[in-house]
Design an enzyme around this catalytic site. Sequence first.
Site, mmCIF file in Angstrom:
data_model
loop_
_atom_site.group_PDB
_atom_site.id
_atom_site.type_symbol
_atom_site.label_atom_id
_atom_site.label_comp_id
_atom_site.label_asym_id
_atom_site.label_seq_id
_atom_site.Cartn_x
_atom_site.Cartn_y
_atom_site.Cartn_z
ATOM 1 C CG ASP A 400 21.740 -16.361 -10.142
ATOM 2 O OD1 ASP A 400 21.846 -17.468 -10.691
ATOM 3 O OD2 ASP A 400 22.271 -16.091 -9.054
ATOM 4 C CG HIS A 613 18.491 -15.185 -6.563
ATOM 5 N ND1 HIS A 613 18.491 -13.905 -7.058
ATOM 6 C CD2 HIS A 613 19.763 -15.611 -6.673
ATOM 7 C CE1 HIS A 613 19.710 -13.578 -7.453
ATOM 8 N NE2 HIS A 613 20.508 -14.599 -7.231
HETATM 9 ZN ZN LIG Z 1 22.489 -14.631 -7.858
#
Ligand SMILES: [Zn+2]
Length: 1095
Positions: A400, A613
């Site tokens: 992700d 992230h």
């Molecule tokens: Zn994530």
Amino acid sequence: MGGAPEPDKAEYPVLNFVPKGQQIEKIYQDRLRQFTSGGQYEKQNLRGQFILDTESSTNCIKLEHWPAPNLSRPTFDEAMKGTYSPSEVGVMLGPSWSTHWFRVTMTVPERFKKYPAVEFRWDSNNEGLVWLPDGTPVQGLTGGGERTEWKFPKAWLDGGKHVFYVEVACNGMFGNAPGGDSIQPPDPNRYFKLSTAAIVAPNLEALALYVDFWILTDGAREFPGDGWEKHEALQVGIQIMDAFIAGDQESIRRCRKIAQKIIGPLVDSSRVYDTDKETLVYATGHCHIDSCWLWPFAETKRKVCRSWVTQMNLMDEYPEHRFTCSSAQQYKWLETLYPKAFDRLKEKVRDGKFQYIGGSWVEHDTNLPSGESLTRQFILGQRYFQSRFGKRCSTFWLPDTFGYNAQLPQLCRLSGMSRFMTQKLSWNNINKFPHTTFNWIALDGSQVICHMPPSETYTAGAHFGDVKRSITQHKSLDNDKTSLLVFGHGDGGGGPTAEMLEKLRRCRGISDTVGVLPRVKMGNSVDDFFARLEEKIAKGSDLATWYGELYFELHRGTYTTQVNNKKSNREAENFLRDLEYLATLASVHNRHYKYPKRDIDDLWEIICLCQFHDCLPGSSIEMVYRESDEYYRELFKRGNDLLKEASKALKFGLAPDAKSKAFALNTMPWGRIDVVRTDPEADLGVNCQRVGDAKYAIVSSPGQGLATGMQVRTPVSVTEVDVGIFQMQNDVLTVQIDGGRILSLYDHRADREIIPRGMEGNKLVIFDDKPLYWQAWDVEVYHLETRQEIPKGKVSILEQGPLRAALLVETKISDVSWIKTVISLSPSSCDSGGYLEFRNEIEWNETMKFLKVEFPVDVHNTEASYETQYGIMRRPTHYNTSWDMAKFEVCCHKWADLSENGFGVSILNDCKYGFATVGNVMRLSLIRAPKAPDAHADMGRHTFRYAIYPHNGLSSCTVRTAANFNNPMRMAYTSAENAQNLSRILSSTVSISGSPSIVLDTVKRGEDDEDVSLRDGLPVRSSRSVIIRCYDSMGGRAVGYIETALSVAKIWKTNLLEDDLEEIPFSHTSGSSLGFKAKIVLRPFEVATYRLQLA
Ligand SMILES: [Zn+2]
């Protein structure tokens, strides 16, 4: 045998008086939904049969409630000390982020004994965790109808009273956004209703039929229309509905028998996977738990426990269940905060069911962290996994993250990982990435096998469609037809449900019964999947290749959003470099000094955690940034204490005192001459320039040395040459400024003007910034069309030279925002005399605006260069193709550069990451103003610096100047005698000579050295060593020499994890000032680590 016909076996009637029409497919398809839907038919359809019995009277379930005070998140032991008062179903729990504990006293009525299964159900419409009274966390709860059950011990059917606890967190899986839009800033006043607390006997057969029917009728909808299988699935669905009688358990059994025509007879156990047929889809359970996002880090610690204990329960129930999770940090949280759950996890790891993966500290961003930060992600991650579970990871796992820098394959290989799983590029909103399985190749040529699951999700629902898409969307079928299917509730946590595991059994049953659907398998690992691919490649199969970065065509705003957080990251990275360097020197030169490994690890853990992230990229809620501010405060406080101790061990101080002389400390591996700012009392023995409280002096230092004052030869000047036009000048640059803008920047060495005729440099421009949806994440291509120039500012002379000439520019951005810029120039004898510096203070209160600064330059090239981790990334300056155009905003580190043969211009920065070079305009992104998910992102006061640096073509000069720009020299105070000794220590401990493109980036002690090791389960080396990490920064084969005066026994080239790879020969050169010398050769953009083992 004669010619007489065989008698008919089945009697085919001669006459037919019973008309039968052809089915109207659409009507029959639509009818299928009726069987399992809610609404008017619910009581008469399958859904109405899900529960056999239920009991929720207060005689059987007694609730007592303790609301934890002040939004605190107490531990189990603290919660046991709470004062509980009677409560009941219907109670409202809140506000947002608060914690509520319930003591449940349950008595299961006698009549439940007859049921094959009995469970406790709790739904407070938010997240929860069930605890046994001995403090064992046993079951996570999601709320809102999802994962509401806990299968309590069978022994509790004894009719006695049994007590347990439910810890309730007042947030949903996706935080606390109001309304249906989860990225809107959280509502601080959400309340949640406890709607269910009950003993339930589920109808297992009805539930099994539900999944049978769901999956086989997915076939009726999604099988290809030109095959018989779709029609068969529809007929079987209809037959089931026709056979069903509400309230008749026997009819459910008959229906399940009918379903076997499509799903086969084996779906009620893991034996369905035992058929000896080729598997195409390797399914693995997964739970993408963002370490922070729409909830704070503090909540994630609980999400980890909730999600993982649930998965361990499922492993007990479903022998085929395999669960993959990354992020050493999350394991450490569980280990520290939930030791009982961690002990259970260790068993599941041993059984091969809980599969740790990724090798990194967290699932970090890869655009913004420095090279050394990425290295630390792997060092911390791999060492944690090895120390707790005995083995490192071989697959890097980052589903992700918002784009992937071009050096990752090299760093993976140097960290023991040859495999990479990601997924995010399927979100590209311009070009479709062309591969599913391919070799991804780094700047230096290193490769990893990269796989992007064709189901295009890392939170699959394990639907029929997910399995189907594993082939239909597979883009590398020419090379290999296998794929990964990563399923389970994610983002907020949870992971796979029993229903998902049941669905996959049926999908496999279909593949083996009617075919068409690719054969899915549970029970393997992600590593099994990659191992098979590696074996295939070893036997000569080729995968397609992709060289360079995996640029993500979305989320380009993440290079800029949350500027304070990004600035703290840059400063912390620079700070740790100095700290480790000085601590290393202290530890090898002062035997009383203990290398503070635990502390340094703690500080790196902070940096690495904040590079998660959704943190460093700026896409989290406001609470997260208050937490990360606190983490960074702790880092700098502890770090400065450690720095003081190291400097004390090296016999110098960081603050002036009466007995000491002042020096500037150069920790960079190259010589510098620069203007330093000192305190007014410091005596550097040279002419100084005083401005207010500050005092400037020019100092000169060899690489890694103490800088001493030097006299200025040619001073710098500033004059108002025309009304409002100011001219600053040193020997190499003449610059004219009007209202803060550069009218002219003349480079006397090259004898050329840098600003194109009719254009202006340092022009502030503001854009309307309303991306399609993801505010904090995205800046969309159309924002460029809304460009507005900020009017010129008011200019005054601030500093007159001789060491610094400076103008103050005060610019109004709007009624609510302004920026003050100090434009300064130093004498040409200084490194900083080669550039024009802009030091900015901004007050920013805009809404959905984007501020940038432009430098049009008279330089032409179709490619611009950007500093990236351990190297340079080149990207187009034009929009030839949609792939070029997609890069309208890109990531840079300390510099961006546009050069043509023999001349170029670099833009340096001290904390920015977003850049664009369009034609000959270089544009640095400064600050944004998104309003979701943080309503106050980037509002208020900030400071930042940038500079324009002309040169004779891109070279290591830009690399060094940008590094210096980011690492101003620190003042050191010591006696003249100690200074000599310190100079010797600094310069002689370890250095690299030879090619100027080799950057000595990190000096540290060996992780496993006998006097450094934390002895936390990893082997100890019975020696002391100094680790140096360098890289080729320019992209050419580079020859250099490690030199040291330390008594060295051996020199090893190692990987990032400090495993010895190859012994490097060295000689003892008695003629040299240092003593030991070893030749090293680096590939273009190679990252090389050496271990100097001390004698
Ligand atoms: Zn994530």
